[in-house]
Design a protein around this motif. Structure first.
Motif, mmCIF file in Angstrom:
data_model
loop_
_atom_site.group_PDB
_atom_site.id
_atom_site.type_symbol
_atom_site.label_atom_id
_atom_site.label_comp_id
_atom_site.label_asym_id
_atom_site.label_seq_id
_atom_site.Cartn_x
_atom_site.Cartn_y
_atom_site.Cartn_z
ATOM 1 N N VAL A 293 -16.150 -10.919 43.776
ATOM 2 C CA VAL A 293 -16.466 -10.483 42.417
ATOM 3 C C VAL A 293 -16.237 -11.647 41.456
ATOM 4 O O VAL A 293 -15.160 -12.244 41.438
ATOM 5 C CB VAL A 293 -15.604 -9.275 41.995
ATOM 6 C CG1 VAL A 293 -16.001 -8.821 40.583
ATOM 7 C CG2 VAL A 293 -15.746 -8.138 42.984
ATOM 8 N N ILE A 294 -17.270 -11.977 40.687
ATOM 9 C CA ILE A 294 -17.179 -12.994 39.639
ATOM 10 C C ILE A 294 -17.343 -12.274 38.305
ATOM 11 O O ILE A 294 -18.337 -11.582 38.088
ATOM 12 C CB ILE A 294 -18.267 -14.069 39.795
ATOM 13 C CG1 ILE A 294 -18.162 -14.749 41.169
ATOM 14 C CG2 ILE A 294 -18.175 -15.098 38.683
ATOM 15 C CD1 ILE A 294 -19.317 -15.688 41.468
ATOM 16 N N LYS A 295 -16.350 -12.429 37.414
ATOM 17 C CA LYS A 295 -16.402 -11.760 36.122
ATOM 18 C C LYS A 295 -16.417 -12.773 34.989
ATOM 19 O O LYS A 295 -15.684 -13.762 35.026
ATOM 20 C CB LYS A 295 -15.210 -10.814 35.945
ATOM 21 C CG LYS A 295 -15.261 -9.575 36.827
ATOM 22 C CD LYS A 295 -14.160 -8.594 36.458
ATOM 23 C CE LYS A 295 -14.252 -7.332 37.323
ATOM 24 N NZ LYS A 295 -13.230 -6.321 36.949
ATOM 25 N N VAL A 296 -17.247 -12.498 34.014
ATOM 26 C CA VAL A 296 -17.310 -13.287 32.779
ATOM 27 C C VAL A 296 -16.978 -12.332 31.634
ATOM 28 O O VAL A 296 -17.738 -11.396 31.358
ATOM 29 C CB VAL A 296 -18.699 -13.925 32.578
ATOM 30 C CG1 VAL A 296 -18.738 -14.692 31.269
ATOM 31 C CG2 VAL A 296 -19.036 -14.851 33.749
ATOM 32 N N LYS A 297 -15.843 -12.569 30.985
ATOM 33 C CA LYS A 297 -15.344 -11.662 29.962
ATOM 34 C C LYS A 297 -15.129 -12.402 28.651
ATOM 35 O O LYS A 297 -14.611 -13.514 28.640
ATOM 36 C CB LYS A 297 -14.025 -11.030 30.422
ATOM 37 C CG LYS A 297 -13.385 -10.086 29.420
ATOM 38 C CD LYS A 297 -12.077 -9.517 29.962
ATOM 39 C CE LYS A 297 -11.426 -8.578 28.962
ATOM 40 N NZ LYS A 297 -10.156 -8.023 29.462
ATOM 41 N N ASP A 298 -15.513 -11.771 27.550
ATOM 42 C CA ASP A 298 -15.260 -12.340 26.227
ATOM 43 C C ASP A 298 -14.660 -11.268 25.327
ATOM 44 O O ASP A 298 -14.756 -10.072 25.629
ATOM 45 C CB ASP A 298 -16.546 -12.898 25.608
ATOM 46 C CG ASP A 298 -17.560 -11.807 25.286
ATOM 47 O OD1 ASP A 298 -17.354 -11.072 24.309
ATOM 48 O OD2 ASP A 298 -18.556 -11.683 26.031
ATOM 49 N N ASN A 299 -14.018 -11.696 24.252
ATOM 50 C CA ASN A 299 -13.434 -10.747 23.302
ATOM 51 C C ASN A 299 -14.242 -10.687 22.012
ATOM 52 O O ASN A 299 -13.710 -10.534 20.924
ATOM 53 C CB ASN A 299 -11.969 -11.098 22.997
ATOM 54 C CG ASN A 299 -11.837 -12.452 22.303
ATOM 55 O OD1 ASN A 299 -12.769 -13.260 22.323
ATOM 56 N ND2 ASN A 299 -10.702 -12.701 21.684
ATOM 57 N N GLY A 300 -15.561 -10.821 22.177
ATOM 58 C CA GLY A 300 -16.460 -10.774 21.028
ATOM 59 C C GLY A 300 -16.752 -9.357 20.581
ATOM 60 O O GLY A 300 -16.010 -8.410 20.895
ATOM 61 N N PRO A 301 -17.853 -9.157 19.863
ATOM 62 C CA PRO A 301 -18.167 -7.830 19.316
ATOM 63 C C PRO A 301 -18.584 -6.806 20.356
ATOM 64 O O PRO A 301 -18.675 -5.616 20.052
ATOM 65 C CB PRO A 301 -19.324 -8.127 18.348
ATOM 66 C CG PRO A 301 -19.936 -9.390 18.859
ATOM 67 C CD PRO A 301 -18.814 -10.188 19.439
ATOM 68 N N ASP A 306 -25.806 1.953 22.244
ATOM 69 C CA ASP A 306 -27.195 2.402 22.217
ATOM 70 C C ASP A 306 -28.127 1.503 23.028
ATOM 71 O O ASP A 306 -29.240 1.928 23.373
ATOM 72 C CB ASP A 306 -27.702 2.464 20.768
ATOM 73 C CG ASP A 306 -26.983 3.532 19.961
ATOM 74 O OD1 ASP A 306 -26.455 4.482 20.574
ATOM 75 O OD2 ASP A 306 -26.937 3.407 18.725
ATOM 76 N N ILE A 307 -27.706 0.266 23.319
ATOM 77 C CA ILE A 307 -28.596 -0.654 24.039
ATOM 78 C C ILE A 307 -28.034 -1.052 25.401
ATOM 79 O O ILE A 307 -28.603 -1.926 26.070
ATOM 80 C CB ILE A 307 -28.880 -1.916 23.210
ATOM 81 C CG1 ILE A 307 -27.583 -2.721 22.989
ATOM 82 C CG2 ILE A 307 -29.522 -1.560 21.890
ATOM 83 C CD1 ILE A 307 -27.824 -4.080 22.376
ATOM 84 N N ARG A 308 -26.933 -0.440 25.820
ATOM 85 C CA ARG A 308 -26.327 -0.812 27.102
ATOM 86 C C ARG A 308 -27.306 -0.658 28.252
ATOM 87 O O ARG A 308 -27.320 -1.461 29.189
ATOM 88 C CB ARG A 308 -25.076 0.035 27.369
ATOM 89 C CG ARG A 308 -23.890 -0.298 26.487
ATOM 90 C CD ARG A 308 -22.708 0.560 26.868
ATOM 91 N NE ARG A 308 -22.255 0.273 28.215
ATOM 92 C CZ ARG A 308 -21.333 -0.639 28.524
ATOM 93 N NH1 ARG A 308 -20.780 -1.362 27.569
ATOM 94 N NH2 ARG A 308 -20.972 -0.845 29.770
ATOM 95 N N LEU A 345 -22.815 -4.547 33.610
ATOM 96 C CA LEU A 345 -22.035 -4.620 32.384
ATOM 97 C C LEU A 345 -20.989 -3.517 32.487
ATOM 98 O O LEU A 345 -21.326 -2.332 32.504
ATOM 99 C CB LEU A 345 -22.918 -4.408 31.152
ATOM 100 C CG LEU A 345 -22.177 -4.244 29.821
ATOM 101 C CD1 LEU A 345 -21.378 -5.499 29.482
ATOM 102 C CD2 LEU A 345 -23.144 -3.891 28.699
ATOM 103 N N GLU A 346 -19.724 -3.891 32.599
ATOM 104 C CA GLU A 346 -18.683 -2.905 32.807
ATOM 105 C C GLU A 346 -18.401 -2.133 31.525
ATOM 106 O O GLU A 346 -18.681 -2.594 30.423
ATOM 107 C CB GLU A 346 -17.399 -3.576 33.308
ATOM 108 C CG GLU A 346 -17.551 -4.221 34.672
ATOM 109 C CD GLU A 346 -16.219 -4.695 35.234
ATOM 110 O OE1 GLU A 346 -15.211 -4.620 34.513
ATOM 111 O OE2 GLU A 346 -16.193 -5.129 36.401
#
Length: 521
Positions: A293-301, A306-308, A345-346
């Motif tokens: 498992v490779i995860k890319v995580k950010d703490n942005g907005p 509605d668009i997931r 997208l988790e």
């Protein structure tokens, strides 16, 4: 007689109560208007919560008897059927039910007799069906986009082959430093176009262009090296890589492209984020499932709910005009799926977005190594016949062959190739597959009929390895092939790897296109 009638009434009351108490469906009686509970059976109490007789329904569980619209329908028609509502249970939990009711008279009062069906399982099934429909819709859109990209890529392949080949040849043969520098710049730009075209082809093909064993940690480091955060954005990048992660099987360039795209998207999202900006990249190995498992995580907005469901759709983007065209995530999704993995997208448990790539580890035999180049002393100058209906492409490939110290001749159709092979001897045949008239497949089959030893000297170059017909032919023929646009080193390495001693050479009889057709198989 009165005693017997009273006894019968008691027996009937007891029987009805036993039936209602044993009924597996929730049944309740409430007074019309104020919702006071007159009776509820165990199934009802189990579903909605315990309710003491004469307790207000709204204090235990909410039903629509007191709703003005429901009251109006009950008074007008005396019934409600399968009204889907959300019921509040003790503790604030809501429960979806299908509510049905009948209005009756009991002891001179208007009473509502109602039952309810638990819709939780049905809602789960509906959500799964919706998810599958969305996934199917997305696959259909990706397939349509893939076909479009394949058509565009195929049209670009031939001119790109000329630009790439001639630029590299100029760089290798020019003596003027400025000319070499200009050729290198042209070659670099052409190489970039070539990588984009091959990425489009890989997306349309739905399978990796080449497969090797890849260290997931090396994959992540490569993506980070190619996509560093801009110091002006003040993004803190944290990397946590697991130790002893097994290799995955796939195309390194494509997977680096996927991780790099996720990194760029995260960096772009963080630019609009106030406060500390953090980007975290991790690798983990799940031994039970054999998944990396490779995860890319950010703490942005984060991603708007509605668009997931749309972020992996082709041509869908939330970026402003000029910053994106909506192919990135769709291409990433396609590439990961072609490697037997998933891209998700988790669900957001904290601010920001988390993209998760899951890839299967190498469990089968090791990937076959590429054929090693034959030592120079073992390879004599070869006589090569180049066949391509695009004259400039054929001329460029011939130039590459001559630059490698070999002799090359060009023809522009399969029919002319058969005539040339009947008159002269060639060590190697480099043929395009898709040509008008006698194409590469028909040429192969014709040679297999009249001169089988020549079949082992064929190398195919194609810009159309997407269609099933061409892929099946390349697989069954067993002959090596290169995809356009080709690099000079690829052509020369393949010539060395497939070189054969000039034994058992013989001329072949001339065959026209009409004589070849019956031999198709």
């Amino acid at each position: 007689m009165q005693e017997l009638a009273a006894l019968a009434a008691d027996l009937n009351d007891n029987l009805m109560r036993q039936v209602l108490e044993a009924c597996p469906l929730p049944i309740s009686m409430t007074r019309l208007g104020d919702g006071v509970v007159l009776y509820d059976n165990p199934a009802c109490r189990a579903l909605f919560g315990d309710a003491a007789v004469d307790a207000p329904v709204r204090d235990v569980y909410t039903t629509p008897e007191t709703d003005p619209l429901c009251l109006a329908q009950l008074r007008d028609t005396g019934q409600v059927d399968d009204l889907e509502i959300e019921v509040a249970r003790p503790g604030g939990e809501t429960l979806p039910v299908a509510w049905s009711a009948r209005l009756i008279k009991f002891q001179g009062q208007a009473v509502v007799v109602s039952t309810a069906k638990d819709l939780r399982e049905r809602r789960v099934l509906e959500e799964e069906m919706h998810r599958q429909r969305e996934a199917l819709h997305q696959r259909e859109k990706l397939s349509a986009l893939g076909e479009l990209l394949a058509s565009v890529a195929h049209e670009l392949n031939n001119p790109l082959s000329v630009v790439v080949g001639q630029a590299l040849l100029m760089s290798e043969t020019a003596t003027d430093p400025k000319t070499v520098e200009r050729a290198d710049k042209i070659g670099a730009a052409a190489e970039r176009c070539s990588r984009i075209v091959k990425a489009f082809l890989a997306m349309a093909r739905q399978e990796p262009a080449s497969r090797t064993e890849i260290d997931p940690n090396l994959l992540v480091r490569s993506a980070l090296d190619l996509n560093p955060a801009d110091p002006a954005d003040h993004i803190k990048v944290r990397v946590r890589l697991a130790r002893q992660v097994p290799a995955v099987h796939g195309d390194l360039h494509q997977l680096v492209q996927v991780v790099g795209n996720l990194l760029r998207n995260a960096q772009h999202a963080l630019r609009d984020s106030a406060g500390p900006r953090e980007l975290k990249v991790t690798t983990t190995y799940r031994a039970k499932t054999g998944i990396v498992v490779i995860k890319v995580k950010d703490n942005g907005p984060g991603v708007d709910p509605d668009i997931r469901t749309r972020i992996f759709e082709p041509l869908f983007t939330t970026k402003q005009v000029g910053n994106g065209i909506g192919i990135g995530l769709a291409l990433c999704h396609r590439i990961v799926e072609s490697h037997g993995g998933t891209l998700h997208l988790e669900r957001e448990r904290s601010p920001g977005a988390v993209f998760s790539i899951r890839l299967p580890t190498v469990t089968g035999p090791r990937a076959a190594e590429a054929p090693k180049a034959t030592a120079a002393r073992e390879v004599a100058a070869q006589r090569v016949l180049v066949i391509d209906d695009e004259s400039e492409v054929a001329a460029t490939i011939a130039d590459i062959v001559r630059a490698g110290g070999h002799h090359a001749e060009c023809v522009h159709s399969g029919t002319l190739a058969l005539e040339r092979l009947a008159e002269h001897q060639f060590d190697t045949i480099i043929s395009d597959i898709r040509m008008p008239g006698l194409d590469g497949r028909k040429l192969f089959r014709a040679l297999d009929q009249v001169a089988p030893e020549m079949v082992d000297r064929i190398i195919f170059i194609t810009g159309d390895s997407l269609t099933r017909r061409v892929r099946d032919f390349l697989h069954t023929s067993g002959r090596p092939y290169l995809e356009k646009p080709v690099r000079p080193s690829e052509v020369l390495n393949l010539l060395r790897a497939t070189s054969q001693p000039p034994n058992a050479r013989r001329n072949i009889p001339v065959q026209t296109e009409q004589r070849v057709e019956p031999h198709g198989r």
